[in-house]
Design an enzyme around this catalytic site. Structure first.
Site, mmCIF file in Angstrom:
data_model
loop_
_atom_site.group_PDB
_atom_site.id
_atom_site.type_symbol
_atom_site.label_atom_id
_atom_site.label_comp_id
_atom_site.label_asym_id
_atom_site.label_seq_id
_atom_site.Cartn_x
_atom_site.Cartn_y
_atom_site.Cartn_z
ATOM 1 N N GLU A 134 12.708 -9.162 2.753
ATOM 2 C CA GLU A 134 11.878 -8.139 3.293
ATOM 3 C C GLU A 134 12.699 -6.772 2.829
ATOM 4 O OE1 GLU A 134 10.658 -8.462 7.064
ATOM 5 O OE2 GLU A 134 9.919 -6.458 7.319
ATOM 6 N N TYR B 173 11.298 8.656 2.187
ATOM 7 C CA TYR B 173 11.381 7.500 1.333
ATOM 8 C C TYR B 173 12.283 7.680 -0.133
ATOM 9 C CZ TYR B 173 7.377 6.181 3.963
ATOM 10 O OH TYR B 173 6.856 5.789 5.157
ATOM 11 N N ARG C 203 11.664 4.653 13.769
ATOM 12 C CA ARG C 203 10.612 5.402 13.505
ATOM 13 C C ARG C 203 9.390 5.166 14.634
ATOM 14 N NH1 ARG C 203 8.452 5.172 7.303
ATOM 15 N NH2 ARG C 203 7.325 6.722 7.946
ATOM 16 N N ASN D 152 8.321 -5.533 -0.364
ATOM 17 C CA ASN D 152 8.198 -4.350 0.576
ATOM 18 C C ASN D 152 6.717 -4.185 0.859
ATOM 19 O OD1 ASN D 152 7.762 -2.119 2.018
ATOM 20 N ND2 ASN D 152 9.202 -0.626 0.342
ATOM 21 N N PRO E 74 0.647 -1.193 -0.160
ATOM 22 C CA PRO E 74 -0.110 -0.136 0.128
ATOM 23 C C PRO E 74 0.862 1.277 0.175
ATOM 24 C CG PRO E 74 -1.019 -1.738 1.545
ATOM 25 C CD PRO E 74 0.290 -2.179 0.860
ATOM 26 N N ASN E 75 0.451 2.334 -0.896
ATOM 27 C CA ASN E 75 0.827 3.708 -0.855
ATOM 28 C C ASN E 75 2.238 3.678 -1.632
ATOM 29 O OD1 ASN E 75 -1.381 4.746 0.338
ATOM 30 N ND2 ASN E 75 -0.762 3.831 2.428
ATOM 31 N N ARG F 158 5.738 12.394 -2.706
ATOM 32 C CA ARG F 158 5.478 13.076 -1.397
ATOM 33 C C ARG F 158 6.467 12.429 -0.430
ATOM 34 N NH1 ARG F 158 0.585 12.166 1.488
ATOM 35 N NH2 ARG F 158 0.108 10.686 -0.345
ATOM 36 N N HIS G 102 12.670 -2.514 3.030
ATOM 37 C CA HIS G 102 12.161 -1.229 3.425
ATOM 38 C C HIS G 102 12.955 -0.196 3.029
ATOM 39 C CE1 HIS G 102 8.759 -3.169 5.449
ATOM 40 N NE2 HIS G 102 9.829 -4.053 6.073
ATOM 41 N N ALA H 271 2.845 -0.784 4.843
ATOM 42 C CA ALA H 271 2.111 -0.775 6.222
ATOM 43 C C ALA H 271 1.699 -2.043 6.758
ATOM 44 C CB ALA H 271 1.215 0.453 6.489
HETATM 45 O O1 CA2 Z 1 10.019 2.087 4.533
HETATM 46 C C1 CA2 Z 1 9.401 1.450 3.943
HETATM 47 O O2 CA2 Z 1 9.636 0.982 2.750
HETATM 48 C C2 CA2 Z 1 7.902 1.114 4.472
HETATM 49 O O3 CA2 Z 1 7.636 -0.257 4.139
HETATM 50 C C3 CA2 Z 1 6.991 2.024 3.847
HETATM 51 C C4 CA2 Z 1 5.534 2.239 4.238
HETATM 52 C C5 CA2 Z 1 5.469 2.264 5.733
HETATM 53 O O4 CA2 Z 1 4.522 2.020 6.137
HETATM 54 C C6 CA2 Z 1 6.657 0.921 6.437
HETATM 55 O O5 CA2 Z 1 6.600 1.335 7.795
HETATM 56 C C7 CA2 Z 1 7.992 1.349 5.756
HETATM 57 C C8 CA2 Z 1 4.911 3.421 3.571
HETATM 58 C C9 CA2 Z 1 4.766 3.643 2.297
HETATM 59 C C10 CA2 Z 1 4.218 4.916 1.880
HETATM 60 O O6 CA2 Z 1 5.016 5.187 0.837
HETATM 61 C C11 CA2 Z 1 4.709 6.624 0.597
HETATM 62 C C12 CA2 Z 1 5.469 7.280 -0.260
HETATM 63 C C13 CA2 Z 1 5.298 8.381 -0.741
HETATM 64 C C14 CA2 Z 1 4.602 9.188 -0.112
HETATM 65 C C15 CA2 Z 1 3.654 8.591 0.928
HETATM 66 C C16 CA2 Z 1 3.683 7.479 1.272
#
Ligand code: CA2
Length: 144
Positions: free
Chosen positions: A100, A24, A109, A76, A11-12, A19, A102, A79
């Site tokens: 895995e 990221y 965090r 990856n 997701p996302n 953003r 990230h 969340a």
């Molecule tokens: O650090 C990572 O790769 C995560 O898997 C990213 C997830 C987060 O919930 C994990 O704790 C760690 C979130 C991905 C959201 O990606 C976005 C990218 C750009 C803008 C907003 C969100």
């Protein structure tokens, strides 16, 4: 297909590069796909990169990776890493090695990101190294 590495994103992660670049990075998922494609080709491998905001798609793709005889999976789960027993079970159920990854370091965090349901059943875990983490996971899978 043998020689294929599935790169599954949760997701996302479709929002990458648009953003929160301070967390990221500024590369999009397409940029990461291109990096992986180049490196995989040099190693005689192919990349199958997918993203979904839906848990069941990721479960289905893990099953597919095994059924298609993929050489490995880079996962990856976003969340869902911190919530999904279904993904834990799916990774455990397949023999295909799963790494895995990230982009950020979840341990640095919020506390709710400190536990992963994937880590205990993954071949390895890479976090906090940005897009390079995906390339390192590819190298690890390529070399067994
Ligand atoms: O650090 C990572 O790769 C995560 O898997 C990213 C997830 C987060 O919930 C994990 O704790 C760690 C979130 C991905 C959201 O990606 C976005 C990218 C750009 C803008 C907003 C969100």
């Amino acid at each position: 297909m043998a020689g294929t590495i599935y790169v599954l994103n949760g997701p996302n992660l479709n929002l990458l590069g648009t953003r929160e670049p301070e967390i990221y990075g500024s590369q999009t998922l397409d940029d990461i796909a291109a990096l992986l494609d180049d490196r995989a080709r040099e190693m005689g491998l192919a990349i199958e990169l997918r993203q979904s905001n839906h848990e069941g798609h990721l479960v289905d793709w893990l099953h597919e990776a095994q059924a298609e005889g993929a050489a490995g999976v880079i996962l990856n789960a976003g969340a869902l890493t911190h919530t999904s027993v279904a993904l834990h079970d799916a990774v455990k159920a397949i023999q295909t090695p799963v790494i895995e990854v990230h982009l950020s370091n979840p341990h640095a965090r919020e506390a709710f990101r400190h536990h992963s349901f994937i880590s205990a059943v993954a071949r390895g875990v890479i976090c906090g190294l940005g897009a390079r983490g995906y390339l390192l996971a590819l190298e690890a899978l390529a070399h067994g």
